[in-house]
Design a protein around this motif. Structure first.
Motif: not given
Length: 253
Positions: A63-64, A94-95, A117-119, A132-133
């Motif tokens: 959901q996030m 986080i790549p 960051a977001v998922i 991902s930042g």
């Protein structure tokens, strides 16, 4: 074969069966069945509790990801190809390419730092959670692009610090209103003029490196200067002349 011999053989077979497999009563069967159900139910409860807890957490992550929820995480360590962090006690990756919009030379330099960051990947089966930042930075830069030095905008006082106040503008962008830029008069603390939640009008002094510098003081000075030099229209009631005839016209001899 005589009848006596047949009975003797039947008795021997019966005794062997009794010795090999003792008879089970209904009470024994019921007890065994009850024990089996108890074990099965306990196992079901354990699995349900474990799966429901983990399942709910991964459903929350999904959901996030859909909502593009921004989270703040701390980089635990650098590994091959990226860095490791955790979200809700779940290991996340986080790549390197997703750390920042800028080129990352040394992953080790990011260890211990906090990143917004977001998922971007949720895989419960493989227990894979990827963040991902870079996406957050990219979106911030796009929102920041609409604000330029010299613009006058309205915002809300989001938080007050001893050195100034953070003003929340449109699209989640915020800027710093330094204490020296709050009032034309010297103040000891921003709270002397501002309160959280207050709507203020500010002028953007600079917009560099994703940061906005704001001022209320400049607007107040500009307003004061405008009022001081404001011109008024006067209606003329007569004409001005330096001729002798005009000067003597109004005199009675």
């Amino acid at each position: 074969m005589s009848e006596e011999l047949n009975k003797e053989l039947e008795n021997e077979v019966t005794e062997e069966v009794k010795e090999a497999a003792p008879m089970e009563t209904m009470e024994d069967y019921a007890a065994e069945l009850e024990a089996s159900y108890k074990t099965l139910n306990q196992r079901h409860i354990e699995i349900t509790e474990e799966e429901s807890g983990a399942g709910a957490k991964w459903a929350q992550f999904a959901q996030m990801m859909e909502d593009r929820t921004v989270v703040k995480v701390k980089i635990a360590e650098a590994v091959k190809g990226g860095v490791v962090t955790s979200l809700e006690e779940v290991r996340a990756f986080i790549p390197a390419s997703q750390l920042s919009t800028e080129y990352v030379e040394k992953l080790e330099d990011w260890q211990g730092k906090y990143v917004e960051a977001v998922i971007i990947t949720v895989d419960p089966e493989k227990k894979r959670l990827v963040l991902s930042g870079r996406e957050v930075e990219k979106e911030k830069k796009e929102r920041m692009a609409q604000f330029k030095a010299g613009d006058v905008v309205e915002g809300t006082v989001d938080s007050i610090k001893p050195y100034g106040a953070f003003i929340k503008l449109d699209d989640g962008v915020d800027g710093l209103l330094h204490i020296s830029q709050i009032s034309t008069q010297r103040i000891k603390h921003p709270s002397a003029v501002l309160t959280e939640g207050q709507t203020v009008k500010v002028k953007i002094l600079s917009a560099q490196e994703g940061k906005l510098s704001l001022s209320m003081k400049v607007l107040a000075e500009q307003q004061a200067d405008k009022e001081e030099h404001e011109t008024f229209d006067y209606k003329e009631t007569g004409s001005v002349s330096t001729g002798l005839g005009d000067l003597l016209k109004g005199l009675k001899l």
